[in-house]
Scaffold this active site. Structure first.
Site, PDB file in Angstrom:
ATOM      1  N   HIS A  52     -59.984 -82.899  -6.694  1.00 52.41           N
ATOM      2  CA  HIS A  52     -59.507 -84.011  -5.887  1.00 52.41           C
ATOM      3  C   HIS A  52     -60.588 -84.467  -4.889  1.00 52.41           C
ATOM      4  O   HIS A  52     -60.967 -85.636  -4.862  1.00 52.41           O
ATOM      5  CB  HIS A  52     -58.238 -83.567  -5.134  1.00 52.41           C
ATOM      6  N   GLU A  53     -61.084 -83.516  -4.114  1.00 49.44           N
ATOM      7  CA  GLU A  53     -62.068 -83.892  -3.087  1.00 49.44           C
ATOM      8  C   GLU A  53     -63.384 -84.346  -3.723  1.00 49.44           C
ATOM      9  O   GLU A  53     -64.055 -85.238  -3.209  1.00 49.44           O
ATOM     10  CB  GLU A  53     -62.303 -82.739  -2.102  1.00 49.44           C
ATOM     11  N   HIS A 107     -63.080 -87.938  -4.507  1.00 48.78           N
ATOM     12  CA  HIS A 107     -63.403 -88.748  -3.316  1.00 48.78           C
ATOM     13  C   HIS A 107     -64.912 -88.804  -3.124  1.00 48.78           C
ATOM     14  O   HIS A 107     -65.489 -89.850  -2.820  1.00 48.78           O
ATOM     15  CB  HIS A 107     -62.795 -88.114  -2.062  1.00 48.78           C
ATOM     16  N   GLU A 120     -57.986 -92.861  -2.734  1.00 43.52           N
ATOM     17  CA  GLU A 120     -57.096 -91.854  -3.295  1.00 43.52           C
ATOM     18  C   GLU A 120     -56.986 -91.998  -4.818  1.00 43.52           C
ATOM     19  O   GLU A 120     -56.799 -91.021  -5.532  1.00 43.52           O
ATOM     20  CB  GLU A 120     -55.718 -91.957  -2.633  1.00 43.52           C
TER      21      GLU A 120
HETATM   22 ZN    ZN Z   1     -57.230 -87.447  -1.109  1.00 43.45          ZN
END
Ligand code: ZN
Length: 500
Positions: free
Chosen positions: A261-262, A265, A290
Site C-alpha cells: 500500500h505505502e 503511494h 489512495e
Molecule cells: Zn493510503
C-alpha cells in the site's frame, strides 16, 4: 528578474518549509524519543507560522499576479499560477494566530492520542481532541463563512468534494455491499486463513516485503522503509520518498499489504512529472493518491497471478510454508468479514469503515454530537453498519491517527480512492492485455508504465475527476469497484452475483 522565475523562486521556499516540516514529522513518528515531543511541537509551530506569513505576504501575491500576466492560456505556467492562487487565497482566510494554535494542538494531540491508545483510555485524549475539533470548526468557519463547515474540511483533501455528493455515493455502495455481506454470512462458508498465519520472523518480513516493493518499482535509492505505529508515506523531494510499516509476528498480511500500500503511494510520488518545488509538483488529490496504493495492494497483491510469482520467494523466507499453493492462499487474502480495525479490514467491508467515520464527522461538524459522545457513537455506528462492537477504545474510537492530527474530512478520500483504483485497473487491463500473464512472471513494469503515463507524470495539472476521465474515458463511477467486490464474494463464498 523575469516574473515566472521570481514566482517559482518564492514558491520553492514554501515547498522547502513544507518538506522541512515533513522531515520533522517523519522523525516524530519513527525515531524521536518520547521526551522530545514538547520541543518538536514548538519547532513545527514556528515553521508553520513562518510558512503562513510568507504565503500570505504581498511579496508572493504580487509575484503570482505578475506571473499570471505573462502566462499563456493553457500553458504549464498558467496551471502553476492557478494552483498557487487557490492555495494562497485559502491560506489567507486563516488568521495567523489560528494557524499557530492548530499546529500546536495537533502536535499535542498526537502525543495524547498515542498515550490514550496505549492505555485504551479515551479520557487521556478527550481534552486535546476537543481543542482540535474546536480549532478546526473555527478554521471551517474562516474558510467558508456562509457555507457548510464539513464541506470546507472535505475541500482541503479533495478539492470541490461536498457532503451532498458523498451521501449518494455511500448509499450506492451500501445498497450493494450490505446485502452482499449478509449473503456471505448466510453462506456459512468459513475461510481457512491459516495459509496467511503462522510465525513470521520480523527481519524476514522486512526482507520479503522490501523485495516486493522493489519489484513493483519502488526505488530504495530514493526511499526507505522504517517502523511506525500507523504506516504512511511522506516526501521531502523527488529523490527522497519514504514509507513506513508495521508487522504482526503471527500474520503476514499487515506487513505485506501495508508495505504494498505505502509503496503504491511512493511510486506515485516518485513519478510526479512537474518539479516538486512548484505548485503542481505533487499528487492531484488524496483520492487519486489512495487509488495508487489500493491498486497495488488489492488489484495486484491479492491476485492469484501475483502469488504465482511471489510464492517461491515467500516460501524461501518462511520455510514453514513449504507446499503452500497460490490457489490455497487466495481465500485468506480475499475474505469478507466485518471487523473492528479499518487498516486491517478486508476489501469488501473496508468502505463501510469509511462510511462510519463519514457519518460521525458529519454529525460532529453539524454540531449534532459532542466530543464526549464519540466513544459511544463510534461503537453504535459500527454495530449498525458492520454488526461489530469494540470492547476496547483502542479498537474503537482511538484506532486512527487522523483526528489527533486535525484531519477531519480526510477519510472519504479512501473510498473515492477505491472507486478510482477499480476504474483505472479496468482500463489498464483493456489497454495492456493479459496483466495476469505479466504478474505470473513478476513483470510489473508495464502496469507501472501505464500509471506513470496516465496519472503520475501529470502531477497536479488536472483536477481528480478530469484526470480519471482522461485516463479511463469515462466519468468516475462505483460500477467497476462493485463488480470487483461482488466477483470476489462469488469466487470465495459462492455468493451469486446480483443481476443488473
Ligand atoms: Zn493510503
Amino acid at each position: 528578474m523575469a516574473p515566472e522565475k521570481r514566482f517559482l523562486e518564492l514558491w520553492g521556499i514554501q515547498a522547502d518549509l513544507a518538506y522541512g516540516s515533513a522531515v520533522l514529522q517523519w522523525d516524530q513518528e519513527t525515531y524521536m524519543p518520547p521526551e522530545g515531543a514538547e520541543a518538536r511541537g514548538k519547532i513545527l509551530a514556528t515553521l508553520a507560522e513562518i510558512k503562513h506569513a510568507k504565503m500570505v505576504s504581498s511579496e508572493l501575491k504580487d509575484a503570482i499576479e505578475a506571473a499570471a500576466e505573462v502566462a499563456e492560456a493553457g500553458s504549464e505556467l498558467e496551471a502553476q499560477v492557478l494552483e498557487a492562487r487557490r492555495i494562497v487565497e485559502r491560506e489567507a482566510k486563516i488568521p495567523a494566530a489560528l494557524a499557530k494554535a492548530l499546529a500546536e494542538a495537533e502536535s499535542a494531540g498526537l502525543v495524547a492520542w498515542q498515550n490514550a491508545r496505549k492505555e485504551a483510555d479515551f479520557a487521556l485524549f478527550r481534552d486535546s481532541l476537543a481543542e482540535t475539533v474546536k480549532l478546526n470548526q473555527e478554521k471551517a468557519a474562516a474558510l467558508a463563512p456562509d457555507g457548510n463547515a464539513y464541506d470546507a474540511m472535505l475541500d482541503l483533501y479533495e478539492a470541490g468534494t461536498t457532503e451532498a455528493q458523498l451521501v449518494p455515493m455511500f448509499e450506492e455502495l451500501g445498497a450493494t455491499l450490505a446485502p452482499m455481506i449478509q449473503a456471505v454470512k448466510d453462506s456459512g462458508v468459513v475461510v481457512d486463513e491459516s495459509p496467511a498465519q503462522g510465525h513470521f520472523d520480523p527481519v524476514k518480513q522486512q526482507e520479503f516485503t522490501s523485495m516486493v516493493a522493489a519489484r513493483m518499482g519502488y526505488r530504495f535509492e530514493g526511499g526507505r522503509l522504517d517502523k511506525t505505529t500507523h504506516p504512511f508515506c511522506t516526501t521531502f523531494g523527488s529523490g527522497d520518498v519514504r514509507i513506513t510499516w508495521r508487522y504482526q509476528e503471527d500474520d503476514i498480511r499487515p506487513a505485506l499489504y501495508g508495505v504494498m500500500h505505502e509503496a503504491g503511494h511512493g511510486l506515485y510520488e516518485q513519478g510526479v512529472g512537474p518539479d516538486v518545488r512548484t505548485p503542481i509538483g505533487n499528487a492531484t488529490g488524496l483520492g487519486m493518491h489512495e487509488s495508487q496504493s489500493r491498486l497495488w495492494e488489492n488489484m495486484v497483491g491479492r491476485s492469484e497471478s501475483f502469488w504465482e510469482w511471489a510464492m517461491p520467494h515467500f516460501i524461501a523466507a518462511f520455510p514453514d510454508k513449504q507446499g503452500l499453493t497460490p490457489a490455497a492462499m487466495q481465500p485468506a487474502l480475499n475474505t469478507c468479514r466485518p471487523s473492528l480495525i479499518r487498516v486491517e479490514a478486508d476489501e469488501a467491508t473496508y468502505n463501510l469503515h469509511v462510511a462510519a467515520r463519514f457519518e460521525i464527522e458529519r454529525k460532529l461538524f453539524a454540531g449534532k454530537v459532542a466530543v464526549d459522545d464519540l466513544p459511544e457513537l463510534w461503537d453504535q455506528t459500527y454495530e449498525d453498519l458492520l454488526g461489530v462492537r469494540a470492547t476496547s477504545a483502542s479498537d474503537g474510537v482511538l484506532q486512527d491517527i487522523h483526528w489527533a492530527m486535525g484531519a477531519f474530512g480526510y477519510f472519504p478520500t479512501y473510498t473515492i480512492g477505491n472507486l478510482i483504483c477499480a476504474q483505472l485497473f479496468e482500463s489498464a487491463k483493456a489497454k495492456l492485455g493479459d496483466l495476469d500473464a505479466m504478474f505470473r512472471e513478476g513483470e510489473f513494469a508495464p502496469l507501472l508504465g501505464w500509471l506513470r503515463e496516465n496519472v503520475h507524470q501529470h502531477g497536479k495539472r488536472y483536477p481528480t475527476h478530469k484526470l480519471v476521465e482522461m485516463a479511463t474515458g469515462k466519468p468516475l463511477s462505483a460500477g467497476p469497484l462493485l463488480d470487483h467486490l461482488t466477483g470476489m464474494a462469488n469466487r470465495v463464498y459462492g455468493v451469486p452475483v446480483a443481476a443488473k
